[in-house]
Design a protein around this motif. Structure first.
Motif, PDB file in Angstrom:
ATOM      1  N   UNK A  97       0.843  -1.204   0.000  1.00 26.54           N
ATOM      2  CA  UNK A  97       0.000   0.000   0.000  1.00 26.54           C
ATOM      3  C   UNK A  97       0.869   1.241   0.000  1.00 26.54           C
ATOM      4  N   UNK A  98       0.634   2.104  -0.988  1.00 28.50           N
ATOM      5  CA  UNK A  98       1.298   3.409  -1.070  1.00 28.50           C
ATOM      6  C   UNK A  98       2.821   3.293  -0.950  1.00 28.50           C
ATOM      7  N   UNK A  99       3.382   2.401  -1.737  1.00 26.30           N
ATOM      8  CA  UNK A  99       4.828   2.207  -1.709  1.00 26.30           C
ATOM      9  C   UNK A  99       5.555   3.290  -2.498  1.00 26.30           C
ATOM     10  N   UNK A 100       6.783   3.642  -2.087  1.00 27.59           N
ATOM     11  CA  UNK A 100       7.604   4.526  -2.926  1.00 27.59           C
ATOM     12  C   UNK A 100       7.937   3.814  -4.230  1.00 27.59           C
ATOM     13  N   UNK A 109       6.587  -2.748 -11.600  1.00 26.04           N
ATOM     14  CA  UNK A 109       6.249  -1.787 -10.554  1.00 26.04           C
ATOM     15  C   UNK A 109       5.744  -2.575  -9.357  1.00 26.04           C
ATOM     16  N   UNK A 110       6.203  -2.237  -8.160  1.00 26.02           N
ATOM     17  CA  UNK A 110       6.042  -3.141  -7.022  1.00 26.02           C
ATOM     18  C   UNK A 110       4.593  -3.408  -6.630  1.00 26.02           C
ATOM     19  N   UNK A 111       3.724  -2.404  -6.672  1.00 32.86           N
ATOM     20  CA  UNK A 111       2.356  -2.643  -6.202  1.00 32.86           C
ATOM     21  C   UNK A 111       1.557  -3.516  -7.173  1.00 32.86           C
ATOM     22  N   UNK A 112       1.671  -3.266  -8.466  1.00 38.63           N
ATOM     23  CA  UNK A 112       0.996  -4.142  -9.419  1.00 38.63           C
ATOM     24  C   UNK A 112       1.683  -5.505  -9.435  1.00 38.63           C
ATOM     25  N   UNK A 113       2.991  -5.516  -9.189  1.00 42.30           N
ATOM     26  CA  UNK A 113       3.740  -6.765  -9.202  1.00 42.30           C
ATOM     27  C   UNK A 113       3.355  -7.702  -8.079  1.00 42.30           C
ATOM     28  N   UNK A 145     -10.708   1.228  -2.835  1.00 38.97           N
ATOM     29  CA  UNK A 145      -9.910   2.103  -3.707  1.00 38.97           C
ATOM     30  C   UNK A 145      -9.933   1.640  -5.151  1.00 38.97           C
ATOM     31  N   UNK A 146     -10.402   0.421  -5.405  1.00 32.82           N
ATOM     32  CA  UNK A 146     -10.432  -0.094  -6.776  1.00 32.82           C
ATOM     33  C   UNK A 146     -11.283   0.781  -7.686  1.00 32.82           C
ATOM     34  N   UNK A 152      -6.165   1.709 -18.181  1.00 29.16           N
ATOM     35  CA  UNK A 152      -5.914   2.382 -19.450  1.00 29.16           C
ATOM     36  C   UNK A 152      -4.455   2.822 -19.509  1.00 29.16           C
ATOM     37  N   UNK A 153      -3.774   2.444 -20.581  1.00 31.54           N
ATOM     38  CA  UNK A 153      -2.345   2.751 -20.766  1.00 31.54           C
ATOM     39  C   UNK A 153      -1.486   2.170 -19.643  1.00 31.54           C
ATOM     40  N   UNK A 154      -1.923   1.068 -19.076  1.00 32.82           N
ATOM     41  CA  UNK A 154      -1.153   0.432 -18.006  1.00 32.82           C
ATOM     42  C   UNK A 154       0.170  -0.112 -18.542  1.00 32.82           C
ATOM     43  N   UNK A 155       1.249   0.247 -17.900  1.00 33.10           N
ATOM     44  CA  UNK A 155       2.579  -0.285 -18.187  1.00 33.10           C
ATOM     45  C   UNK A 155       3.064  -0.956 -16.912  1.00 33.10           C
ATOM     46  N   UNK A 156       3.230  -2.254 -16.964  1.00 33.30           N
ATOM     47  CA  UNK A 156       3.545  -3.020 -15.768  1.00 33.30           C
ATOM     48  C   UNK A 156       4.934  -2.715 -15.198  1.00 33.30           C
ATOM     49  N   UNK A 157       5.806  -2.120 -16.012  1.00 29.42           N
ATOM     50  CA  UNK A 157       7.175  -1.894 -15.577  1.00 29.42           C
ATOM     51  C   UNK A 157       7.530  -0.423 -15.356  1.00 29.42           C
ATOM     52  N   UNK A 158       6.785   0.473 -15.950  1.00 27.45           N
ATOM     53  CA  UNK A 158       7.175   1.878 -15.934  1.00 27.45           C
ATOM     54  C   UNK A 158       6.986   2.524 -14.556  1.00 27.45           C
ATOM     55  N   UNK A 159       7.946   3.379 -14.200  1.00 24.37           N
ATOM     56  CA  UNK A 159       7.838   4.199 -12.997  1.00 24.37           C
ATOM     57  C   UNK A 159       7.738   5.675 -13.364  1.00 24.37           C
ATOM     58  N   UNK A 160       7.559   5.973 -14.647  1.00 23.11           N
ATOM     59  CA  UNK A 160       7.437   7.364 -15.090  1.00 23.11           C
ATOM     60  C   UNK A 160       6.170   7.985 -14.501  1.00 23.11           C
ATOM     61  N   UNK A 161       6.317   9.142 -13.893  1.00 31.23           N
ATOM     62  CA  UNK A 161       5.171   9.821 -13.304  1.00 31.23           C
ATOM     63  C   UNK A 161       4.520   9.041 -12.179  1.00 31.23           C
ATOM     64  N   UNK A 162       5.307   8.229 -11.497  1.00 29.93           N
ATOM     65  CA  UNK A 162       4.762   7.334 -10.468  1.00 29.93           C
ATOM     66  C   UNK A 162       4.104   8.094  -9.329  1.00 29.93           C
ATOM     67  N   UNK A 163       2.907   7.662  -8.965  1.00 31.30           N
ATOM     68  CA  UNK A 163       2.212   8.173  -7.789  1.00 31.30           C
ATOM     69  C   UNK A 163       1.736   6.969  -6.968  1.00 31.30           C
ATOM     70  N   UNK A 164       2.115   6.878  -5.699  1.00 33.06           N
ATOM     71  CA  UNK A 164       1.762   5.709  -4.894  1.00 33.06           C
ATOM     72  C   UNK A 164       0.268   5.411  -4.854  1.00 33.06           C
ATOM     73  N   UNK A 165      -0.558   6.455  -4.703  1.00 30.55           N
ATOM     74  CA  UNK A 165      -1.999   6.215  -4.618  1.00 30.55           C
ATOM     75  C   UNK A 165      -2.550   5.675  -5.928  1.00 30.55           C
ATOM     76  N   UNK A 166      -2.111   6.241  -7.040  1.00 31.99           N
ATOM     77  CA  UNK A 166      -2.580   5.783  -8.346  1.00 31.99           C
ATOM     78  C   UNK A 166      -2.183   4.334  -8.588  1.00 31.99           C
TER      79      UNK A 166
END
Length: 302
Positions: A97-100, A109-113, A145-146, A152-166
């Motif tokens: 939850x809300x990881x850096x 990306x750790x949360x989706x991972x 929170x779901x 939409x435009x989900x990238x499983x690896x990208x950290x560009x523009x990363x926001x923990x809540x999103x």
């Protein structure tokens, strides 16, 4: 109002609960154990897993499992196949939850991972054990929170523009999309196994350990007016996992105001979670990312 008093004895059954070293996972494990279930606790930290087993009123064992590492997930599935002949209940509960911004060992990306891909792989690798049970169930734990998530435009690896809540919201929507698509695929295959989803509302657990100090203080004070205990938060999961009246494809959560607290009831999932195209998209992405292909003989129901 449904409670653990409504649970029947489940002697001889085996359940795997991920993330059961604390919080609602541990409370879920305790309740299942109290009703005769042999509970396997999937834990990255096996010492914490052993401590959790000592808190169970009945039988239990630890399974070494790191959902942030697909190699560990595969090894855990192999180990469990060697230990049990069938798996009656699989509860995909563990979550971040809300990881850096960070990645899993496989570069996701750790949360989706962890929240989605690790459980997607684990469920696929254990599905044959669940199907050996005459009334096998897979329960995937999501969140209120779901409703704010989007793939939409989900990238499983990208950290560009990363926001923990999103990232968290997206991972919890992924949990629902997975649970409902699995239900459709099981139905198409004529399997007796069912797939459901549940959420704990706003439960006071150590999931908030990575939040800001101000958030933790607010949650521990005024937040208590809107939250509930881990024991209460576990009830929707337990109902989905054990109530003989539930059916595949259902979603359970607290029935009180805002769905934050209250007795577990069947609920309407967020609209996005019912989108067949989104379910198919995520399923395909997850198979490609994990290399796990589900052993179902029929295509998904459309």
């Amino acid at each position: 109002m449904w409670s653990t008093r409504d649970m029947s004895r489940l002697d001889g059954a085996t359940a795997l609960v991920t993330g059961a070293t604390g919080g609602i996972g541990l409370e879920t494990a305790k309740a299942l154990s109290a009703h005769g279930v042999h509970v396997v606790i999937g834990a990255r930290d096996t010492e914490r897993g052993a401590d959790a087993i000592r808190q169970l009123p009945g039988r239990g064992s630890v399974l070494s499992l790191d959902l942030a590492c697909l190699e560990s997930v595969r090894q855990a599935a192999t180990d469990l196949h060697e230990r049990v002949d069938r798996l009656d209940i699989l509860i995909n509960n563990a979550g971040l939850w809300w990881q850096p911004a960070r990645r899993t060992k496989d570069g996701f990306e750790s949360q989706i991972g962890v929240n989605h891909l690790g459980h997607f792989a684990l469920t696929g690798l254990l599905l044959d054990l669940v199907e050996r049970s005459p009334a096998g169930r897979v329960v995937t734990v999501s969140s209120i929170a779901a409703g704010a998530g989007s793939i939409t435009r989900l990238d499983l690896r990208s950290l560009d523009g990363y926001r923990p809540t999103t990232a968290y919201n997206t991972s919890k929507l992924a949990n629902l999309l997975f649970a409902f698509e699995l239900h459709h695929q099981l139905t198409a295959a004529g399997a007796s196994t069912i797939s459901l989803a549940a959420h704990p509302g706003a439960a006071r657990t150590d999931l908030f350990r990575d939040a800001s100090p101000g958030f933790r203080v607010a949650n521990a004070t005024i937040g208590r007016l809107f939250t509930q205990s881990p024991q209460a938060g576990a009830l929707p999961v337990l109902r989905a996992a054990t109530d003989p009246q539930v059916t595949g494809g259902e979603y359970y959560g607290p029935g009180g105001p805002g769905r934050f607290r209250g007795a577990p009831k069947r609920q309407q999932a967020p609209r996005r979670a019912g989108d067949p195209a989104a379910r198919r998209q995520l399923w395909t992405m997850s198979e490609e990312a994990t290399g796990v292909i589900y052993p179902l003989r029929a295509g998904p129901v459309r």
